[in-house]
Design a protein around this motif. Structure first.
Motif, PDB file in Angstrom:
ATOM      1  N   LYS A 375       0.827  -1.212   0.000  1.00 41.97           N
ATOM      2  CA  LYS A 375       0.000   0.000   0.000  1.00 41.97           C
ATOM      3  C   LYS A 375       0.856   1.255   0.000  1.00 41.97           C
ATOM      4  O   LYS A 375       0.463   2.289  -0.540  1.00 41.97           O
ATOM      5  N   GLY A 376       2.025   1.153   0.627  1.00 41.66           N
ATOM      6  CA  GLY A 376       2.940   2.290   0.656  1.00 41.66           C
ATOM      7  C   GLY A 376       4.005   2.223  -0.425  1.00 41.66           C
ATOM      8  O   GLY A 376       5.012   2.930  -0.337  1.00 41.66           O
ATOM      9  N   GLY A 377       3.788   1.357  -1.413  1.00 44.18           N
ATOM     10  CA  GLY A 377       4.774   1.212  -2.477  1.00 44.18           C
ATOM     11  C   GLY A 377       6.021   0.499  -1.979  1.00 44.18           C
ATOM     12  O   GLY A 377       5.989  -0.290  -1.030  1.00 44.18           O
ATOM     13  N   ARG A 378       7.151   0.760  -2.636  1.00 41.66           N
ATOM     14  CA  ARG A 378       8.396   0.119  -2.258  1.00 41.66           C
ATOM     15  C   ARG A 378       9.171   1.005  -1.279  1.00 41.66           C
ATOM     16  O   ARG A 378       9.279   2.216  -1.476  1.00 41.66           O
ATOM     17  N   ASN A 379       9.665   0.380  -0.234  1.00 38.46           N
ATOM     18  CA  ASN A 379      10.477   1.102   0.753  1.00 38.46           C
ATOM     19  C   ASN A 379      11.872   1.274   0.157  1.00 38.46           C
ATOM     20  O   ASN A 379      12.722   0.391   0.254  1.00 38.46           O
ATOM     21  N   LEU A 380      12.093   2.413  -0.469  1.00 36.75           N
ATOM     22  CA  LEU A 380      13.330   2.622  -1.218  1.00 36.75           C
ATOM     23  C   LEU A 380      14.546   2.690  -0.303  1.00 36.75           C
ATOM     24  O   LEU A 380      15.620   2.198  -0.659  1.00 36.75           O
ATOM     25  N   ASP A 381      14.412   3.300   0.865  1.00 31.30           N
ATOM     26  CA  ASP A 381      15.533   3.342   1.802  1.00 31.30           C
ATOM     27  C   ASP A 381      15.955   1.938   2.194  1.00 31.30           C
ATOM     28  O   ASP A 381      17.144   1.617   2.249  1.00 31.30           O
ATOM     29  N   ALA A 382      14.974   1.086   2.488  1.00 30.12           N
ATOM     30  CA  ALA A 382      15.277  -0.279   2.906  1.00 30.12           C
ATOM     31  C   ALA A 382      15.958  -1.059   1.791  1.00 30.12           C
ATOM     32  O   ALA A 382      16.923  -1.794   2.018  1.00 30.12           O
ATOM     33  N   ARG A 383      15.446  -0.899   0.562  1.00 23.44           N
ATOM     34  CA  ARG A 383      16.058  -1.606  -0.566  1.00 23.44           C
ATOM     35  C   ARG A 383      17.487  -1.118  -0.808  1.00 23.44           C
ATOM     36  O   ARG A 383      18.408  -1.914  -1.025  1.00 23.44           O
ATOM     37  N   ASN A 384      17.681   0.191  -0.781  1.00 24.27           N
ATOM     38  CA  ASN A 384      19.017   0.729  -1.012  1.00 24.27           C
ATOM     39  C   ASN A 384      19.993   0.256   0.057  1.00 24.27           C
ATOM     40  O   ASN A 384      21.143  -0.085  -0.238  1.00 24.27           O
ATOM     41  N   ASN A 385      19.551   0.256   1.309  1.00 27.23           N
ATOM     42  CA  ASN A 385      20.397  -0.202   2.409  1.00 27.23           C
ATOM     43  C   ASN A 385      20.817  -1.654   2.194  1.00 27.23           C
ATOM     44  O   ASN A 385      21.981  -2.013   2.372  1.00 27.23           O
ATOM     45  N   PHE A 386      19.862  -2.478   1.776  1.00 29.45           N
ATOM     46  CA  PHE A 386      20.177  -3.899   1.600  1.00 29.45           C
ATOM     47  C   PHE A 386      21.240  -4.109   0.526  1.00 29.45           C
ATOM     48  O   PHE A 386      22.255  -4.775   0.755  1.00 29.45           O
ATOM     49  N   PHE A 387      21.032  -3.539  -0.648  1.00 26.82           N
ATOM     50  CA  PHE A 387      21.953  -3.833  -1.744  1.00 26.82           C
ATOM     51  C   PHE A 387      23.286  -3.116  -1.594  1.00 26.82           C
ATOM     52  O   PHE A 387      24.262  -3.500  -2.242  1.00 26.82           O
ATOM     53  N   TRP A 388      23.349  -2.134  -0.735  1.00 21.50           N
ATOM     54  CA  TRP A 388      24.628  -1.505  -0.449  1.00 21.50           C
ATOM     55  C   TRP A 388      25.513  -2.436   0.382  1.00 21.50           C
ATOM     56  O   TRP A 388      26.725  -2.476   0.195  1.00 21.50           O
ATOM     57  N   ALA A 389      24.923  -3.195   1.282  1.00 27.71           N
ATOM     58  CA  ALA A 389      25.740  -3.903   2.269  1.00 27.71           C
ATOM     59  C   ALA A 389      25.547  -5.406   2.322  1.00 27.71           C
ATOM     60  O   ALA A 389      26.381  -6.099   2.923  1.00 27.71           O
ATOM     61  N   TYR A 390      24.503  -5.947   1.702  1.00 24.51           N
ATOM     62  CA  TYR A 390      24.180  -7.355   1.953  1.00 24.51           C
ATOM     63  C   TYR A 390      24.050  -8.143   0.652  1.00 24.51           C
ATOM     64  O   TYR A 390      24.003  -7.577  -0.431  1.00 24.51           O
ATOM     65  N   THR A 391      23.967  -9.435   0.800  1.00 26.49           N
ATOM     66  CA  THR A 391      24.014 -10.333  -0.348  1.00 26.49           C
ATOM     67  C   THR A 391      23.002 -11.461  -0.164  1.00 26.49           C
ATOM     68  O   THR A 391      22.826 -11.961   0.942  1.00 26.49           O
TER      69      THR A 391
END
Length: 530
Positions: A375-391
């Motif tokens: 409903k709130g679309g994609r959490n862009l901060d959360a996605r960016n945080n993940f792909f910056w640091a995790y695999t």
């Protein structure tokens, strides 16, 4: 318009920049007498009009913004204003391309790192048994034996992957780091082994798929990452043997005569799988855009890349001025993701309500980073945080799967909210009975590379299965120490850090049990030992 150094007023002195801040109009107008007469109110008829005009439709002759002073004649910009606004727009497009398409560059550099090690096709698998701190590999663990390979469905057609029984969780991600399938315990074979048939975007599904778990990927290039557990003594030998005896990848057309497999040890080698944080990022991304089918990204996302000169089938050759602009866009993006890396802003990232120290790599509990169920679309901060640091992107790391898969908690600050400092000594107490069917572990990472921290210890980690010499307290809890030197008598419980460098850590539970999910068992905070 009086021109100043391009973008100097926009970004000078900023430590954290978000797209919202860049787009914020936040302007201070300096209307002349004529403009003031026009904007007396929506009930007035301005000079030059025959009806009342709402004030909010009008652009003053001079507007002050964070991007500079913009000058207009009756709403039409002068040449300097037009040039600056277009440059600012190109910067925004480059900034958004960096953030939005980071997943593609991430996976591309994983593929490139494997190729550096000679793992350049589906018949070659890199084993990391286990992974130590030499490779640059985002938040890889020291606890399992990785089996990792890439395959190109345009070259192979429908591809068969044979997974033996007894392997841990495995995942297939596409070239945009989207989830395709799980294998092993979280997958449809449930840890019993099986054959997976992976179809590419151009492949027709065979009429007879009996005996296969069938999945389709929207991209040609895909990553298969598998994990196997160390044995009861913390050794990798049984896991390595299981890979070599049971893992097979081959085109369906070769099912009657599969090719031989080659296994390459990469856990102790020096290679890089992390994308660049400068202009080179765009060259890495361009390789993906040129290789993959046109519709692996929707037109909106493709439009970001094409706005900065990156389009399938065309050379990417920005001017010297554009290269400088794109480089700056990456640096502003890096400032943002680094600011969110160990101190995420979103409350939905916190594992324990009201405690900012421990957070999840999957903020909001969605492997697609959907907010409020979409409903709130994609959490862009959360996605960016993940792909910056995790695999590895898989729902198995998000869903409540008791006794299956793994769960993670990340920390990069101490109990007082300060960054973890390699020159100081800290203690984390793991209470008795950690809720793990298999084992728990701690791995320490370098905030620059987001890879394992390189110290005198090849494995900057502790593992309840491998490190059986850790000393427990009388109540069954275990104190783990972090610092440049081991506290007296605590050598077995110590993870080395580096003076002058920061660090962050991941706590992992393999086979997480109910007390982790209902939080009847909780992690303590990391405390500085003073």
């Amino acid at each position: 318009m009086t021109k100043t150094r391009r973008f100097g007023p926009v970004f000078k002195g900023l430590s954290t920049v978000t797209l919202a801040a860049m787009l914020a109009v936040g302007c201070s107008s300096k209307p002349d007498a004529g403009t003031q007469a026009m904007n007396k109110g929506s009930g007035d008829v301005p000079e030059g009009y025959t009806t009342a005009i709402p004030d909010e439709l009008m652009t003053p002759d001079s507007v002050e913004t964070s991007a500079g002073t913009f000058n207009f004649f009756d709403g039409m910009p002068d040449a300097a204003t037009a040039e600056a606004s277009f440059d600012n727009l190109k910067f925004i497009r480059a900034y958004e391309t960096f953030l939005t398409m980071m997943p593609a560059a991430r996976l591309e550099m994983l593929r490139h790192g494997h190729a550096e090690m000679g793992v350049d096709g589906h018949t070659k698998v890199m084993l990391m048994s286990p992974l130590n701190s030499k490779p640059l590999f985002l938040t890889g663990n020291t606890d399992t034996v990785y089996g990792s390979t890439f395959f190109n469905l345009k070259e192979t057609g429908p591809l068969v992957i044979e997974v033996p029984a007894g392997l841990g969780p495995g995942t297939i991600n596409d070239a945009y780091f989207r989830f395709v399938a799980d294998t092993g315990a979280p997958g449809p074979d449930k840890g019993k082994g099986g054959k997976y048939l992976i179809l590419g975007p151009d492949d027709k599904e065979p009429e007879n798929t009996d005996g296969y778990f069938v999945f389709r990927s929207p991209t040609y290039s895909n990553w298969l990452i598998m994990r196997a557990f160390l044995d009861e003594e913390g050794k990798p030998d049984k896991a390595v043997a299981n890979y070599k005896q049971g893992v097979r990848l081959y085109p369906l057309a070769q099912k009657d005569n599969p090719p031989e497999m080659t296994f390459v040890e990469g856990g102790d080698a020096v290679y890089n799988t992390v994308h660049a944080n400068n202009f080179e990022f765009f060259n890495e991304l361009n390789r993906v855009i040129q290789r993959e089918p046109i519709d692996f990204l929707d037109p909106e996302i493709r439009g970001l890349a094409s706005a900065i000169g990156m389009e399938k089938g065309k050379p990417f050759n920005p001017s010297v001025a554009d290269k400088k602009l794109l480089e700056e866009a990456v640096q502003v993006g890096v400032a943002y993701v680094r600011s969110d890396m160990v101190t995420p802003r979103g409350e939905d990232a916190l594992i324990y309500e009201g405690n900012p120290q421990w957070f999840s790599a999957f903020a909001g509990g969605s492997y697609e980073w959907l907010k409020d169920g979409g409903k709130g679309g994609r959490n862009l901060d959360a996605r960016n945080n993940f792909f910056w640091a995790y695999t590895v992107n898989t729902p198995a790391m998000v869903l409540e799967m008791v006794g299956v898969g793994s769960q993670y908690a990340i920390a990069g600050t101490d109990s007082e909210g300060n960054y973890l400092d390699g020159s100081k000594t800290y203690k984390l107490t793991i209470d008795k009975n950690p809720p793990a069917k298999d084992f728990w572990s701690i791995v320490v990472y370098d905030p620059q590379t987001r890879s394992q921290l390189q110290t005198g210890q090849p494995f900057p980690a502790k593992n309840s299965q491998r490190n059986k010499d850790m000393v427990a307290n009388d109540d069954g809890s275990v104190d783990v120490y972090f610092g440049p030197k081991a506290p007296a008598g605590q050598e077995a419980n110590w993870i080395e850090t580096v003076p002058g460098k920061g660090w962050f850590m991941a706590f992992r539970l393999y086979g997480p049990l109910k007390p982790w999910f209902d939080q009847s068992w909780k992690l303590n905070n990391i405390e500085q030992v003073k």
